[in-house]
Design an enzyme around this catalytic site. Structure first.
Site, PDB file in Angstrom:
ATOM      1  N   ARG A 172      48.499  68.869  65.074  1.00  0.00           N
ATOM      2  CA  ARG A 172      47.943  68.086  65.785  1.00  0.00           C
ATOM      3  C   ARG A 172      48.287  66.831  65.627  1.00  0.00           C
ATOM      4  NH1 ARG A 172      43.270  67.531  64.475  1.00  0.00           N
ATOM      5  NH2 ARG A 172      43.008  68.795  62.674  1.00  0.00           N
ATOM      6  N   LYS A 317      41.374  72.520  70.350  1.00  0.00           N
ATOM      7  CA  LYS A 317      40.574  71.478  69.465  1.00  0.00           C
ATOM      8  C   LYS A 317      39.948  70.367  70.343  1.00  0.00           C
ATOM      9  CE  LYS A 317      40.490  73.459  65.448  1.00  0.00           C
ATOM     10  NZ  LYS A 317      39.522  74.104  64.990  1.00  0.00           N
ATOM     11  N   HIS A 336      31.974  74.338  63.271  1.00  0.00           N
ATOM     12  CA  HIS A 336      33.133  74.616  62.677  1.00  0.00           C
ATOM     13  C   HIS A 336      33.155  75.550  61.672  1.00  0.00           C
ATOM     14  CE1 HIS A 336      37.404  73.570  61.156  1.00  0.00           C
ATOM     15  NE2 HIS A 336      37.555  74.494  62.132  1.00  0.00           N
ATOM     16  N   SER A 354      40.432  74.036  54.565  1.00  0.00           N
ATOM     17  CA  SER A 354      41.462  74.846  54.359  1.00  0.00           C
ATOM     18  C   SER A 354      41.908  74.847  52.964  1.00  0.00           C
ATOM     19  CB  SER A 354      42.952  74.115  54.754  1.00  0.00           C
ATOM     20  OG  SER A 354      44.032  74.769  54.488  1.00  0.00           O
ATOM     21  N   LYS A 358      37.701  80.725  53.437  1.00  0.00           N
ATOM     22  CA  LYS A 358      36.889  80.724  54.719  1.00  0.00           C
ATOM     23  C   LYS A 358      37.148  82.173  55.463  1.00  0.00           C
ATOM     24  CE  LYS A 358      37.029  78.599  58.588  1.00  0.00           C
ATOM     25  NZ  LYS A 358      36.863  77.595  59.423  1.00  0.00           N
ATOM     26  N   THR A 359      38.538  82.263  55.878  1.00  0.00           N
ATOM     27  CA  THR A 359      38.822  83.449  56.675  1.00  0.00           C
ATOM     28  C   THR A 359      39.046  84.662  55.741  1.00  0.00           C
ATOM     29  OG1 THR A 359      40.372  81.989  57.862  1.00  0.00           O
ATOM     30  CG2 THR A 359      41.041  84.506  57.832  1.00  0.00           C
ATOM     31  N   ASP A 373      36.116  80.854  63.709  1.00  0.00           N
ATOM     32  CA  ASP A 373      36.198  79.359  63.947  1.00  0.00           C
ATOM     33  C   ASP A 373      35.400  78.382  64.322  1.00  0.00           C
ATOM     34  OD1 ASP A 373      38.020  77.078  62.818  1.00  0.00           O
ATOM     35  OD2 ASP A 373      38.649  76.826  64.824  1.00  0.00           O
ATOM     36  N   ARG A 438      51.630  79.704  63.460  1.00  0.00           N
ATOM     37  CA  ARG A 438      50.250  80.380  63.830  1.00  0.00           C
ATOM     38  C   ARG A 438      50.500  81.337  64.539  1.00  0.00           C
ATOM     39  NH1 ARG A 438      45.105  77.468  62.272  1.00  0.00           N
ATOM     40  NH2 ARG A 438      45.979  75.555  61.326  1.00  0.00           N
TER      41      ARG A 438
END
Length: 654
Positions: A172, A317, A336, A354, A358-359, A373, A438
């Site tokens: 991004r 996003k 988020h 990051s 979390k994942t 997400d 990704r």
């Protein structure tokens, strides 16, 4: 023919076996079946592709396309797309027709040319004389064909995923994101220090919009996706994405909620439209532009323009930012976060930057995945905003992330990965293109995904921090005020890279664990979170997945099995019944024991051999928290400012 000595002709014996015919009519049979009905090769190819079966409208639907003929439905649909692509200076939309320009043009009855009656008449241009072919809501298979045939850098990997390249931008561009400031957004949005919202005026937006639309109209074909955001049917948003690449169309097909044929027939006018002209740059001499890239949001027009970047994550996003504005206006909290649900219906939200896990921690084979997400928390409960997952692929392995590994198959978009030129096997450790590789895939590709992606009100709100300073406890139970404080702070600490010579941890703060995407002031989201937690009896937790026994370099990373035991105790409710005592400085309530976790690590001071170093590091981190929070201290919540004072009091005290 040959003659023997008597002059009689003979035939030489054949080397091939004689075909024996059956006695039923003397007809010779083989396995070829009946001959094809086609008279030409083009006709044969047309037989290969069966037309989709006609869909049945929903009972009682009074939508834009209800109770009309198929031709009229397509005409109205194309007219809507033409209106989306209307040039404001010429006051007219392009002539649009469905289908690939490489194929045959459909009948004139399916051509739409949208006019704005109130617009002035402008001299005709070349683009207004041509057809723009609309590839509308194509299937993944059709998009594969388009990408491989027309987009350089598109390949099918060994597992069936579509490997693509996003061009010069592989991530991004937050510094190039702009939001139109007007009389409404000037008061409603968060502007100034710490805010991700960089202003632009309406005129500049229209200049960039015109540039994007003109570029799209100059193409022979554009891809149009009509899809939804938010699995809560009462609060879903209709979005239209107009793009120039099959890669972008497939990406959004995966990431947004895919409409049923019946929902598509009655889609009508979108609530929000993206014009992705990322292959074409913005004009750097345009006011407010600082590069050839610009991602522009106009909340009044409900439009987004993308110029100068082909990175697909900008669309995902960008829409998330839009939801961060639209949903709170309906008293719905946008988050988020990851979200999962136990078999008994207990829902947990996971927040974390990051590297916090979390994942990993929200993916639990004993629980259903609602989403990874983006979520909404309304009066109906929690709902996923998206229809897919956007997973990091760097160093991906089957052993570490089996669900993500297995999801990379036909239909999945793989961005910027490196693969073997012959076998097409992906090397997930190769960073030649970028470290930000990704995979985008539909959420149904995860075996334990809950479809539809909705659940009851959360029972637990888990804030994850990878504390490389090593002074936060592995788990703390938070009060509502503490939950708000740490939610607004959005803390983690990353180990600095060795190339710059810095060896100590670096604190990172991101408001609401997603500062790049929020539109309103962080305290507004925090107040909504506390209100919903209090109303529905949810408990806040701060979980440190980082270091213990010292900072990075001297201590050790808290073992993942211990963290999983902590998360399991939160899910089961057993941690609510534990005995707690309060820490100094941060004032956190920490349990004295958890089954399966060594009690000595629960209080970080116990694990440090050098108690003086522990105290110094603790005070250093507390000072970093205080300094970060100075950005938010001047913002008042409520008329009496009481809530703001409570949040400040919940921070470190020293």
């Amino acid at each position: 023919m040959a003659a023997n000595g008597n002059g009689v002709s003979t035939t030489p014996k054949s080397l091939l076996a004689r075909i024996q015919t059956q006695k039923n009519g003397g007809i010779c049979h083989d396995d070829s079946g009946k001959p094809v009905k086609a008279q030409t090769i083009d006709e044969l190819h047309s037989l290969q592709r069966k037309r989709s079966a006609p869909t049945t409208p929903l009972d009682g639907v009074q939508g834009a396309f209800a109770t009309i003929s198929e031709d009229e439905r397509q005409r109205q649909q194309l007219q809507s797309i033409s209106a989306s692509l209307a040039s404001l200076t010429r006051g007219t939309g392009p002539k649009v027709v469905r289908g690939d320009p490489a194929g045959k043009v459909q009948s004139v009855s399916h051509v739409a040319h949208h006019h704005h009656i109130e617009a002035p008449t402008i001299s005709v241009s070349d683009s207004s004389l041509k057809f723009t072919h609309v590839l509308y809501n194509l299937s993944p298979a059709e998009l594969y064909e388009q990408a491989i045939k027309y987009e350089k850098g598109s390949f099918i990997t060994s597992t069936g995923a579509l490997a693509t390249l996003s061009g010069a931008k592989t991530g991004r561009s937050p510094r190039d994101k702009r939001v139109v400031i007007d009389d409404t957004t000037q008061d409603e949005l968060w502007w100034g220090k710490g805010s991700p919202n960089i202003e632009m005026d309406e005129h500049t937006f229209m200049v960039n919009r015109e540039r994007a639309v003109d570029y799209l109209n100059s193409l022979d074909k554009v891809f149009v996706n009509d899809q939804f955001l938010n699995w809560d049917p009462q609060n879903r948003i209709k979005v239209r994405i107009v793009s120039a690449r099959a890669y972008h169309s497939l990406f959004m097909h995966n990431m947004c909620i895919r409409p049923t044929p019946e929902e598509l027939e009655n889609f009508g006018t979108p609530d929000f439209t993206i014009y992705n002209a990322g292959q074409f740059p913005c004009n750097r001499y345009t006011h407010y532009m600082t590069s050839s890239t610009s991602i522009d949001l106009n909340l009044a027009r409900r439009e987004m323009v993308i110029l100068g970047t082909q990175y697909a994550g900008e669309m995902k996003k960008g829409l998330f930012s839009v939801m961060h504005y639209l949903m709170p206006m309906r008293q719905i909290l946008s988050l988020h976060s990851g979200c999962n649900m136990g078999k008994d219906g207990d829902v947990a939200l996971f927040f974390g930057l990051s590297g916090t896990g979390k994942t990993t921690l929200s993916t639990d084979h004993n629980r259903y995945l609602i989403g990874d997400d983006e979520h909404c928390w309304s009066d109906n409960g929690v709902s996923n905003i998206e229809g897919g997952c956007y997973a990091k692929c760097i160093d991906l392995s089957r052993e570490k992330e089996p669900d993500i590994w297995n999801a990379i198959k036909f239909g999945t978009v793989l961005e910027n990965v490196v693969f073997d030129e012959h076998t097409r096997e992906v090397d997930y450790g190769d960073k030649s293109v970028t470290e930000n590789t990704r995979a985008a895939y539909p959420i149904e590709y995860i075996p334990n995904a809950k479809i539809p992606c909705v659940g009851p009100h959360p029972k637990n709100v888990i804030l994850l921090a990878c504390d490389a300073f090593g002074v936060l406890p592995p788990v703390s139970k938070l009060s509502l005020a503490q939950t708000m404080y740490h939610f607004i702070s959005g803390y983690t600490a990353l180990v600095a890279g060795t190339e710059d010579g810095i060896k100590e941890p670096t604190a990172t703060f991101s408001a609401c664990f997603g500062a790049a995407f929020i539109m309103l002031h962080p305290t507004k989201y925090a107040a909504m979170l506390a209100e919903k937690m209090q109303k529905h009896g949810a408990t806040g937790w701060l979980v440190n997945t980082g270091w213990s026994g010292g900072s990075d370099g001297s201590g050790n990373r808290i073992k993942l099995p211990y963290t999983r035991k902590i998360i399991d105790a939160i899910h089961s409710g057993s941690l609510l019944n534990a005995t707690y005592h309060k820490t100094e400085v941060f004032g956190l309530d920490i349990p004295t024991e958890i089954e399966g976790v060594p009690s000595e690590i629960l209080h970080p001071e116990n694990t440090w051999a050098d108690k003086k170093a522990y105290k110094e590091t603790l005070l250093k981190l507390a000072g970093l928290f205080k300094k970060n929070f100075e950005t938010f201290t001047n913002y008042k919540i409520g008329k009496d400012n009481k809530l703001t004072e409570e949040i400040l009091a919940a921070g470190p005290n020293f």
